[in-house]
Design a protein around this motif. Structure first.
Motif, mmCIF file in Angstrom:
data_model
loop_
_atom_site.group_PDB
_atom_site.id
_atom_site.type_symbol
_atom_site.label_atom_id
_atom_site.label_comp_id
_atom_site.label_asym_id
_atom_site.label_seq_id
_atom_site.Cartn_x
_atom_site.Cartn_y
_atom_site.Cartn_z
ATOM 1 N N LEU A 65 79.757 0.929 60.930
ATOM 2 C CA LEU A 65 79.764 2.150 60.147
ATOM 3 C C LEU A 65 79.258 3.318 60.983
ATOM 4 O O LEU A 65 78.377 3.158 61.829
ATOM 5 N N ALA A 66 79.799 4.496 60.709
ATOM 6 C CA ALA A 66 79.424 5.696 61.458
ATOM 7 C C ALA A 66 78.756 6.697 60.527
ATOM 8 O O ALA A 66 79.234 7.811 60.351
ATOM 9 N N LEU A 67 77.652 6.285 59.916
ATOM 10 C CA LEU A 67 76.944 7.191 59.010
ATOM 11 C C LEU A 67 76.162 8.223 59.809
ATOM 12 O O LEU A 67 75.493 7.898 60.783
ATOM 13 N N ASP A 68 76.241 9.468 59.369
ATOM 14 C CA ASP A 68 75.490 10.549 60.004
ATOM 15 C C ASP A 68 74.146 10.677 59.298
ATOM 16 O O ASP A 68 74.038 11.276 58.239
ATOM 17 N N VAL A 69 73.112 10.079 59.894
ATOM 18 C CA VAL A 69 71.789 10.130 59.270
ATOM 19 C C VAL A 69 70.752 10.781 60.166
ATOM 20 O O VAL A 69 69.553 10.662 59.938
ATOM 21 N N GLY A 70 71.200 11.497 61.191
ATOM 22 C CA GLY A 70 70.247 12.263 61.972
ATOM 23 C C GLY A 70 70.177 11.870 63.435
ATOM 24 O O GLY A 70 70.855 10.945 63.896
ATOM 25 N N ALA A 71 69.320 12.575 64.149
ATOM 26 C CA ALA A 71 69.219 12.448 65.593
ATOM 27 C C ALA A 71 68.061 11.549 66.008
ATOM 28 O O ALA A 71 67.296 11.048 65.189
ATOM 29 N N ILE A 72 67.929 11.374 67.309
ATOM 30 C CA ILE A 72 66.833 10.606 67.904
ATOM 31 C C ILE A 72 65.679 11.552 68.201
ATOM 32 O O ILE A 72 65.878 12.645 68.743
ATOM 33 N N GLU A 73 64.468 11.149 67.828
ATOM 34 C CA GLU A 73 63.271 11.945 68.094
ATOM 35 C C GLU A 73 62.301 11.130 68.954
ATOM 36 O O GLU A 73 62.232 9.910 68.821
ATOM 37 N N GLU A 74 61.556 11.812 69.785
ATOM 38 C CA GLU A 74 60.520 11.152 70.572
ATOM 39 C C GLU A 74 59.184 11.833 70.331
ATOM 40 O O GLU A 74 59.111 13.067 70.268
ATOM 41 N N HIS A 75 58.134 11.018 70.180
ATOM 42 C CA HIS A 75 56.796 11.532 69.882
ATOM 43 C C HIS A 75 55.786 10.855 70.796
ATOM 44 O O HIS A 75 55.846 9.632 71.011
ATOM 45 N N GLN A 76 54.851 11.637 71.323
ATOM 46 C CA GLN A 76 53.782 11.077 72.130
ATOM 47 C C GLN A 76 52.644 10.639 71.205
ATOM 48 O O GLN A 76 52.146 11.431 70.405
ATOM 49 N N THR A 77 52.234 9.374 71.296
ATOM 50 C CA THR A 77 51.171 8.839 70.446
ATOM 51 C C THR A 77 50.170 8.080 71.312
ATOM 52 O O THR A 77 50.332 7.970 72.536
ATOM 53 N N ASP A 78 49.165 7.531 70.642
ATOM 54 C CA ASP A 78 48.146 6.753 71.356
ATOM 55 C C ASP A 78 48.707 5.486 71.983
ATOM 56 O O ASP A 78 48.082 4.923 72.897
ATOM 57 N N VAL A 81 55.027 6.679 74.145
ATOM 58 C CA VAL A 81 56.145 7.405 73.547
ATOM 59 C C VAL A 81 56.789 6.543 72.466
ATOM 60 O O VAL A 81 57.180 5.398 72.717
ATOM 61 N N VAL A 82 56.854 7.099 71.270
ATOM 62 C CA VAL A 82 57.482 6.417 70.137
ATOM 63 C C VAL A 82 58.801 7.108 69.830
ATOM 64 O O VAL A 82 58.846 8.337 69.663
ATOM 65 N N THR A 83 59.859 6.335 69.766
ATOM 66 C CA THR A 83 61.176 6.863 69.417
ATOM 67 C C THR A 83 61.455 6.577 67.946
ATOM 68 O O THR A 83 61.322 5.431 67.500
ATOM 69 N N ILE A 84 61.810 7.623 67.218
ATOM 70 C CA ILE A 84 62.214 7.489 65.817
ATOM 71 C C ILE A 84 63.701 7.804 65.742
ATOM 72 O O ILE A 84 64.124 8.900 66.144
ATOM 73 N N ARG A 85 64.478 6.866 65.252
ATOM 74 C CA ARG A 85 65.928 7.053 65.232
ATOM 75 C C ARG A 85 66.558 6.273 64.090
ATOM 76 O O ARG A 85 65.915 5.388 63.494
ATOM 77 N N PRO A 86 67.815 6.588 63.769
ATOM 78 C CA PRO A 86 68.505 5.796 62.751
ATOM 79 C C PRO A 86 68.623 4.335 63.178
ATOM 80 O O PRO A 86 68.834 4.033 64.361
ATOM 81 N N VAL A 130 78.986 1.760 45.251
ATOM 82 C CA VAL A 130 77.877 1.483 44.334
ATOM 83 C C VAL A 130 76.553 2.006 44.875
ATOM 84 O O VAL A 130 75.765 2.604 44.145
ATOM 85 N N ALA A 131 76.301 1.787 46.156
ATOM 86 C CA ALA A 131 75.000 2.165 46.721
ATOM 87 C C ALA A 131 75.078 2.256 48.234
ATOM 88 O O ALA A 131 76.019 1.741 48.859
ATOM 89 N N SER A 132 74.073 2.907 48.809
ATOM 90 C CA SER A 132 73.937 2.975 50.263
ATOM 91 C C SER A 132 72.540 2.526 50.644
ATOM 92 O O SER A 132 71.605 2.591 49.842
ATOM 93 N N ARG A 133 72.414 2.087 51.887
ATOM 94 C CA ARG A 133 71.106 1.707 52.420
ATOM 95 C C ARG A 133 71.035 2.208 53.854
ATOM 96 O O ARG A 133 71.922 1.925 54.663
ATOM 97 N N VAL A 134 69.987 2.980 54.164
ATOM 98 C CA VAL A 134 69.818 3.463 55.535
ATOM 99 C C VAL A 134 68.409 3.133 56.007
ATOM 100 O O VAL A 134 67.461 3.085 55.220
ATOM 101 N N PHE A 135 68.306 2.894 57.285
ATOM 102 C CA PHE A 135 67.019 2.635 57.927
ATOM 103 C C PHE A 135 66.791 3.634 59.048
ATOM 104 O O PHE A 135 67.728 4.041 59.743
ATOM 105 N N PHE A 136 65.536 4.032 59.218
ATOM 106 C CA PHE A 136 65.074 4.665 60.444
ATOM 107 C C PHE A 136 64.062 3.708 61.059
ATOM 108 O O PHE A 136 63.252 3.105 60.334
#
Length: 243
Positions: A65-78, A81-86, A130-136
């Motif tokens: 599936l090619a759902l458009d649920v956003g871009a890739i983000e990177e965050h500096q943490t303790d 680097v943590v990547t948050i993405r679909p 009926v429904a959708s399910r998305v994960f980040f």
């Protein structure tokens, strides 16, 4: 294609191709050719149409599936680097591992159900009439260390309300990853027209109630003795965030 958009099809062949990929998470091109009720030339045209409309995407002969649920983000943490993405189908095993890590404490029953549903369906993303399910997902050095999940009903009377879960592996807690995931899910829900998200947790999960409360969630209701945990009846706390 947006996760809030109902898929529509111009032919029975397109519908069958899409539904097969949607049910299975991924599918090889040659398998789809076998199940599509058209010739090989027509199959190519149908597949191209689904890809052009943003319904499916192909990588090396594998469709998903090619759902458009956003871009890739990177965050500096303790913890680095943590990547948050679909989430993707390739994250299946990592997601199961992360959810199992969190639910081993027996204080996140809804998330336990999500894991069982994933294992039963063998698909990370779902999107049908009926429904959708998305994960980040949150990853550190490629490892899935946390998730947030949104369950999106398409039934008209509740289509502006979504269920959200969030969790982080024990070894990565306390570094802000949970807050990043929670906010990513909330931002996505708000941008897509939802007016409320909700989560249900056992009364014994003090950490989760405090976490959600600190992020602006309110308790909407309590269902008495809703769970049986370690042979004891436990109340369910229903919490929600309104936009």
């Amino acid at each position: 294609m947006r996760a809030t958009e109902h898929p529509t099809f111009e032919s029975e062949a397109s519908k069958r191709i899409y539904e097969y990929v949607e049910r299975h998470g991924t599918a090889k091109r040659n398998v789809l050719l076998d199940i599509a009720p058209v010739s090989s030339d027509e199959f190519g045209a149908e597949l191209d149409r689904l890809k052009t409309r943003g319904y499916l995407e192909e990588d090396g002969g594998t469709l998903q599936l090619a759902l458009d649920v956003g871009a890739i983000e990177e965050h500096q943490t303790d913890v680095g680097v943590v990547t948050i993405r679909p989430g993707r189908q390739q994250d299946f095993e990592g997601l199961i591992d992360a959810i199992r890590d969190v639910t081993s404490e027996k204080t996140y029953v809804i998330a336990e159900g999500i894991a069982e549903q994933l294992l039963y369906e063998e698909a990370v993303t779902r999107h049908n009439r009926v429904a959708s399910r998305v994960f980040f997902v949150a990853t550190v050095d490629g490892e899935v260390v946390g998730w947030t999940h949104l369950d999106l009903p398409h039934v008209e009377k509740v289509r502006e309300t979504a269920q959200q879960t969030v969790g982080v592996k024990e070894d990565f807690r306390g570094s802000g990853i949970g807050s990043l995931l929670l906010q990513r899910g909330l931002d996505w829900a708000e941008a897509n027209g939802f007016r409320k998200v909700y989560n249900s947790i056992p009364m014994t999960n003090d950490r989760a109630m405090e976490f959600l409360g600190d992020h602006g969630w309110d308790t909407e209701a309590i269902r008495r003795e809703h769970y049986t945990i370690d042979d004891e009846f436990v109340d369910e706390v229903m919490m929600a965030y309104r936009f």
